[in-house]
Design an enzyme around this catalytic site. Structure first.
Site, PDB file in Angstrom:
ATOM      1  N   LYS A 116       0.734  -1.293  -0.135  1.00 41.17           N
ATOM      2  CA  LYS A 116       0.145  -0.094  -0.070  1.00 41.17           C
ATOM      3  C   LYS A 116       0.842   1.266  -0.104  1.00 41.17           C
ATOM      4  O   LYS A 116       0.526   2.083  -0.614  1.00 41.17           O
ATOM      5  CB  LYS A 116      -0.871   0.050   1.388  1.00 41.17           C
ATOM      6  CG  LYS A 116      -1.935  -1.215   1.194  1.00 41.17           C
ATOM      7  CD  LYS A 116      -2.722  -1.387  -0.029  1.00 41.17           C
ATOM      8  CE  LYS A 116      -3.344  -2.967  -0.179  1.00 41.17           C
ATOM      9  NZ  LYS A 116      -3.919  -3.039  -1.638  1.00 41.17           N
ATOM     10  N   GLU A 200      -2.555   7.780   7.462  1.00 43.17           N
ATOM     11  CA  GLU A 200      -3.511   8.591   6.468  1.00 43.17           C
ATOM     12  C   GLU A 200      -4.296   9.540   7.228  1.00 43.17           C
ATOM     13  O   GLU A 200      -4.802   9.289   8.522  1.00 43.17           O
ATOM     14  CB  GLU A 200      -4.422   7.691   5.734  1.00 43.17           C
ATOM     15  CG  GLU A 200      -3.679   7.221   4.582  1.00 43.17           C
ATOM     16  CD  GLU A 200      -4.780   6.427   3.380  1.00 43.17           C
ATOM     17  OE1 GLU A 200      -5.956   6.442   3.718  1.00 43.17           O
ATOM     18  OE2 GLU A 200      -4.197   5.474   2.687  1.00 43.17           O
ATOM     19  N   HIS A 235     -16.856  -3.873   5.423  1.00 44.74           N
ATOM     20  CA  HIS A 235     -16.420  -4.141   4.248  1.00 44.74           C
ATOM     21  C   HIS A 235     -16.999  -5.138   3.321  1.00 44.74           C
ATOM     22  O   HIS A 235     -16.245  -5.790   2.457  1.00 44.74           O
ATOM     23  CB  HIS A 235     -14.913  -4.607   4.654  1.00 44.74           C
ATOM     24  CG  HIS A 235     -14.278  -3.478   5.591  1.00 44.74           C
ATOM     25  ND1 HIS A 235     -14.086  -2.061   5.203  1.00 44.74           N
ATOM     26  CD2 HIS A 235     -13.856  -3.685   6.803  1.00 44.74           C
ATOM     27  CE1 HIS A 235     -13.668  -1.650   6.222  1.00 44.74           C
ATOM     28  NE2 HIS A 235     -13.527  -2.408   7.451  1.00 44.74           N
ATOM     29  N   ARG A 292      -8.137  -7.482 -10.323  1.00 43.06           N
ATOM     30  CA  ARG A 292      -8.764  -8.616 -10.652  1.00 43.06           C
ATOM     31  C   ARG A 292     -10.186  -8.222 -11.405  1.00 43.06           C
ATOM     32  O   ARG A 292     -10.540  -7.014 -11.309  1.00 43.06           O
ATOM     33  CB  ARG A 292      -9.190  -9.480  -9.344  1.00 43.06           C
ATOM     34  CG  ARG A 292      -9.707  -8.466  -8.329  1.00 43.06           C
ATOM     35  CD  ARG A 292     -10.293  -9.390  -7.277  1.00 43.06           C
ATOM     36  NE  ARG A 292     -10.099  -8.519  -5.956  1.00 43.06           N
ATOM     37  CZ  ARG A 292     -11.070  -7.845  -5.630  1.00 43.06           C
ATOM     38  NH1 ARG A 292     -12.250  -7.581  -6.498  1.00 43.06           N
ATOM     39  NH2 ARG A 292     -11.020  -6.825  -4.596  1.00 43.06           N
TER      40      ARG A 292
END
Ligand code: MV4
Length: 498
Positions: A116, A200, A235, A292
């Site tokens: 990330k 972040e 999620h 994907r």
């Protein structure tokens, strides 16, 4: 030329890929575990091979066995679907080295976007806006607090090796930092084998927007517009739409061009998705790239009339993109509802069992992508998504009306499903006016959950229950002092469900 594709997946996506193979006159080769002996994807594929025991580690996640089988049955290519090994760069590299064609991006692109902080650094250098924060891991609490002060609380700690919300911690002030840092690090270590975390700025109440891109192996890139994925819980997406009600033409132009830059930055080919957070002021920030095919690809197919899975196969074969950007237009609106076998009244836990009734529906604008049929088993070992109901309409309103109609007709018995939730969502003001964000379900739906959410049985059976309950009204043994006819009705419903 690709003539034989091994599908390293199960459920609705394996079924979806079989359909693309059939249209391209390609032989589809299914793999299955012990638990999936009777599964729909096994019955629908041209060939099917038992790969191992029921646990995913011994079947759909067994890299060596899958590649060995692919060689043995002379597969030219492997389609990984989503989940399982689809974003496992080690597996993709093994496929590349075996000489079998991988229907997806290169292992290099996948690896690059899997880290990330590296992905953020690459995006920043390519003018893709990222959430303010670090592009390096942070190693000490002192260092972390200093950076937090610079960006300003609230902040988030995220796993460098992460994705999907694991190892994530929100922090509101210096006092919370130490504990959160330790929890995020140890959770990351446990989930990804890497304890590194980075910082972040925390974006409050954002929307989750993603852009579908396609690229060939000759350096041509197109986008297929955006999808709105904010209706989710823990999620797990529940409803997706294309296009997004929050994106106007000027933002669309910027977010799609940004997405193409992001894909170019990692030399991407095949189908991919760039995820963004959209804040209250309509600023968008790169979140991560999904390397994907995605579950929600059908809504994009419905508004563009373009078959993403067939194009994936053609790209893998080395063909140039079969369509130009200028030939793509948004036509109407599409919504997808993900039907899960889960028990709303029992903390959304998976509901396992045998499908005893599966009454499909169709009609104008309706598509159902499914992994089940009547008498299918829903095993405990895998994701409990059974089917996706997709509705297209000329307008968002029409697609919602069609979705409501289709959901009222679609019936699944044998396991409990989350279908009652859609009926609630599709009637909420926030959903209809577009003001919902990623916290909508947690904040508005969850407080209602203690109520009974079980769906009514088909009308004929409901009538039987009413009559039987009325007849038994005078039979003492069915009514004790505390029970009423509602409880007795529910008992009968439970019995009839079994
Ligand atoms: C965030 C965020 C707010 N601010 N990052 C969750 C999963 C992971 N892919 C990124 N996630 C988030 N990152 C900052 N700086 C809120 C989330 C988030 C979220 C994002 C997309 C879709 C659903 C979500 C649910 C909860 C939190």
């Amino acid at each position: 030329m690709i003539k034989r594709i091994l599908i390293a997946n199960r459920g609705e996506i394996a079924h979806r890929i079989i359909k693309a193979c059939r249209e391209l006159n390609i032989t589809s080769i299914a793999i299955y575990s012990e638990a999936d002996k009777n599964a729909l994807h096994v019955r629908r594929a041209d060939e099917a091979y038992l790969i191992g025991n029921s646990p995913a580690n011994e079947s759909y996640l067994n890299k060596e066995k899958i590649i060995e089988l692919a060689k043995k049955v002379n597969a030219d290519a492997i389609h990984p679907g989503y989940g399982f090994l689809s974003e496992n760069s080690e597996f993709i590299e093994m496929v590349e080295n075996s000489g079998i064609n991988f229907i997806g991006p290169s292992s290099k692109s996948v690896k690059l976007m899997g880290g990330k902080t590296d992905a953020r650094d690459l995006m920043m250098k390519n003018n893709v806006p990222i959430v303010p924060g670090t592009t390096e891991p942070i190693y000490t609490i002192e260092e972390g607090k200093k950076i937090a002060k610079e960006i300003g609380y609230p902040i988030m700690l995220k796993a460098v090796a992460g994705g999907g919300g694991k190892g994530m911690r929100k922090i509101y002030n210096d006092d919370e930092f130490e504990t959160a840092f330790q929890l995020a690090s140890s959770e990351s270590k446990k989930a990804f084998g890497n304890s590194s975390v980075y910082i972040e700025k925390y974006i409050e109440n954002p929307k989750h927007i993603e852009v579908q891109i396609l690229a060939d192996k000759h350096g041509n890139y197109i986008h297929l517009f955006e999808r709105e994925c904010s209706v989710q819980r823990r999620h797990q997406k529940v409803i997706e739409e294309a296009p997004s009600i929050s994106i106007d033409e000027s933002i669309r132009e910027r977010i799609t061009q940004t997405s193409i830059q992001a894909a170019k930055a990692c030399n991407y080919f095949n189908a991919g998705t760039i995820e963004f957070l959209l804040d209250k002021n309509k600023n968008f920030y790169f979140l991560e790239m999904n390397t994907r095919l995605q579950v929600e690809h059908p809504v994009t197919e419905m508004i563009t009339g373009f078959d993403i899975v067939k194009e994936q196969i053609k790209i893998a074969e080395g063909n140039k993109l079969s369509i130009k950007q200028d030939d793509l237009k948004i036509n109407g609106h599409a919504i997808e509802c993900r039907v899960y076998a889960e028990d709303i009244d029992n903390n959304f836990s998976p509901s396992i069992g045998k499908i005893t009734l599966h009454r499909l529906t169709s009609g104008p604008g309706i598509r159902i992508d499914r992994g089940i049929d009547i008498s299918s088993d829903v095993p405990i070992y895998y994701d409990p998504m059974l089917a996706k109901v997709i509705a297209w309409g000329r307008t968002r309103e029409e697609s919602i009306e069609r979705m409501k109609r289709a959901l009222s007709e679609y019936q699944i018995c044998g396991v409990t499903t989350n279908m009652p939730v859609f009926k609630w969502i599709l009637n909420q003001d926030e959903f209809l006016d577009g003001s919902f964000d990623i916290n909508f379900l947690e904040q508005k739906l969850m407080p209602l959950i203690p109520n009974k959410w079980r769906e009514n049985l088909p009308e004929e059976l409901e009538n039987v229950i009413t009559v039987v309950t009325a007849l038994l009204k005078n039979e003492k043994k069915y009514f004790n002092s505390s029970s009423n006819s509602k409880e007795v009705k529910n008992k009968w419903r439970d019995l009839l469900y079994e």
